[in-house]
Design a protein around this motif. Structure first.
Motif, PDB file in Angstrom:
ATOM      1  N   GLN A  57     -32.523  64.281  91.936  1.00  0.00           N
ATOM      2  CA  GLN A  57     -32.358  63.236  92.944  1.00  0.00           C
ATOM      3  C   GLN A  57     -32.092  61.874  92.285  1.00  0.00           C
ATOM      4  N   MET A  58     -32.855  61.581  91.195  1.00  0.00           N
ATOM      5  CA  MET A  58     -32.641  60.317  90.501  1.00  0.00           C
ATOM      6  C   MET A  58     -31.254  60.239  89.888  1.00  0.00           C
ATOM      7  N   ALA A  59     -30.809  61.365  89.275  1.00  0.00           N
ATOM      8  CA  ALA A  59     -29.470  61.378  88.685  1.00  0.00           C
ATOM      9  C   ALA A  59     -28.401  61.193  89.748  1.00  0.00           C
ATOM     10  N   PRO A  63     -25.826  56.262  90.251  1.00  0.00           N
ATOM     11  CA  PRO A  63     -24.586  55.482  90.434  1.00  0.00           C
ATOM     12  C   PRO A  63     -24.657  54.514  91.605  1.00  0.00           C
ATOM     13  N   ALA A  64     -25.214  54.991  92.726  1.00  0.00           N
ATOM     14  CA  ALA A  64     -25.318  54.099  93.883  1.00  0.00           C
ATOM     15  C   ALA A  64     -26.252  52.932  93.599  1.00  0.00           C
ATOM     16  N   ASP A  65     -27.376  53.215  92.890  1.00  0.00           N
ATOM     17  CA  ASP A  65     -28.308  52.138  92.558  1.00  0.00           C
ATOM     18  C   ASP A  65     -27.675  51.130  91.604  1.00  0.00           C
ATOM     19  N   SER A  71     -24.105  44.464  92.308  1.00  0.00           N
ATOM     20  CA  SER A  71     -23.622  43.557  93.342  1.00  0.00           C
ATOM     21  C   SER A  71     -24.684  42.520  93.692  1.00  0.00           C
ATOM     22  N   ARG A  72     -25.960  42.959  93.745  1.00  0.00           N
ATOM     23  CA  ARG A  72     -27.039  42.007  94.030  1.00  0.00           C
ATOM     24  C   ARG A  72     -27.184  40.993  92.892  1.00  0.00           C
ATOM     25  N   TYR A  73     -27.053  41.470  91.631  1.00  0.00           N
ATOM     26  CA  TYR A  73     -27.195  40.571  90.484  1.00  0.00           C
ATOM     27  C   TYR A  73     -26.106  39.510  90.470  1.00  0.00           C
TER      28      TYR A  73
END
Length: 292
Positions: A57-59, A63-65, A71-73
């Motif tokens: 699930q983490m893998a 990419p989305a994270d 984008s947030r940074y």
């Protein structure tokens, strides 16, 4: 060869009908669901599966994270840069306003001191600003923003909040020229506050003055305060002028008396032009030649 009664191989045997299999599977699922809801025997299995599948699930979500965090940074970075630019603009504006406030505060302080000086003198006075130094490298003169239209006359004394800085020597309609006390061609009659000894103060340049025509045995000491004597009929008597800094009696019959002006002659901006208390009487007529 006859095929009657021939049986197909086991690999080709057909099982139950698809509808029957569907019914069996649905029933099995319902039984498992009801049993799980009642006895919760699959809880351990679900927990184990969640632990096993967590890395997957983490893998899958990495990419989305990464895209979301990037984008947030960058969005936050742009906002911080805009905010810093706005803060710098505000800081520059505040600094400029602070400088103007300090300048106005100094001007108000000087004006209040000039007002107090005007009240002490008790004569007509004209407030003026020094515009610039006169374009003469061999003289100490300044230009005021007041002239004949404002009542300025040649010969009037000019003061700042601490004392005399000079004398009006030339007048124009809206400007006037002031020769400073430190000019070598300027002189002013003075007296010592402590004992009334009179003399004449001359400019010697370098921001200093010199009291002349005083005998060596006359009682004058460093620290004595000098004011205008008023004997010339031009300067109002009692205006502060200078302080004695050094007395040399070893040269000749006259003492050499060095003085420091009380006024900020080279730094004043706001000044007062002091009118005469009364015009001096005309000189007596010359005696006729050849007798009484």
């Amino acid at each position: 060869m006859s095929l009657v009664g021939h049986q197909p191989p086991p690999i080709f045997r057909r099982g139950p009908a698809p509808l029957a299999r569907l019914f069996v599977f649905v029933a099995l699922c319902l039984v498992l669901l009801v049993a799980d809801l009642r006895f919760r025997y699959l809880e351990v299995l679900r927990n184990a599966l969640s632990v096993v599948t967590y890395p997957l699930q983490m893998a899958a979500s990495t990419p989305a994270d990464v895209v979301r965090n990037a984008s947030r940074y960058f969005g936050t970075l742009v906002d911080v840069q805009l905010e810093n630019a706005e803060l710098r603009r505000h800081q520059l504006g505040a600094g400029e306003r602070l400088l103007r406030f300090e300048q106005l505060e100094q001007e108000n302080l000087h004006l209040r001191e000039l007002l107090q000086m005007s009240q002490r003198v008790q004569t007509k006075s004209i407030a003026a600003d020094i515009l610039y130094n006169a374009p003469d490298p061999f003289a100490r003169k300044v230009i005021l923003d007041r002239g004949t239209q404002q009542g300025v006359e040649a010969g009037l004394a000019v003061l700042d909040a601490n004392g005399v800085i000079g004398q009006v020597t030339r007048v124009h309609p809206v400007q006037s020229e002031v020769t400073l006390l430190t000019d070598r061609n300027q002189s002013i009659p003075v007296s010592v506050v402590r004992n009334g000894v009179r003399g004449v103060l001359y400019g010697v340049g370098r921001g200093m003055l010199e009291m002349r025509h005083v005998l060596a045995e006359v009682d004058i000491q460093p620290g004595d305060r000098l004011v205008t004597s008023g004997l010339d009929g031009i300067f109002v008597p009692g205006l502060p002028v200078a302080t004695v800094t050094r007395v040399d009696r070893d040269q000749d019959a006259f003492a050499r008396i060095e003085c420091e002006p009380l006024a900020a002659i080279e730094r004043s901006v706001q000044v007062l032009v002091i009118g005469r208390a009364a015009y001096p009487p005309p000189p007596p007529p010359p005696e006729p030649a050849g007798g009484r």
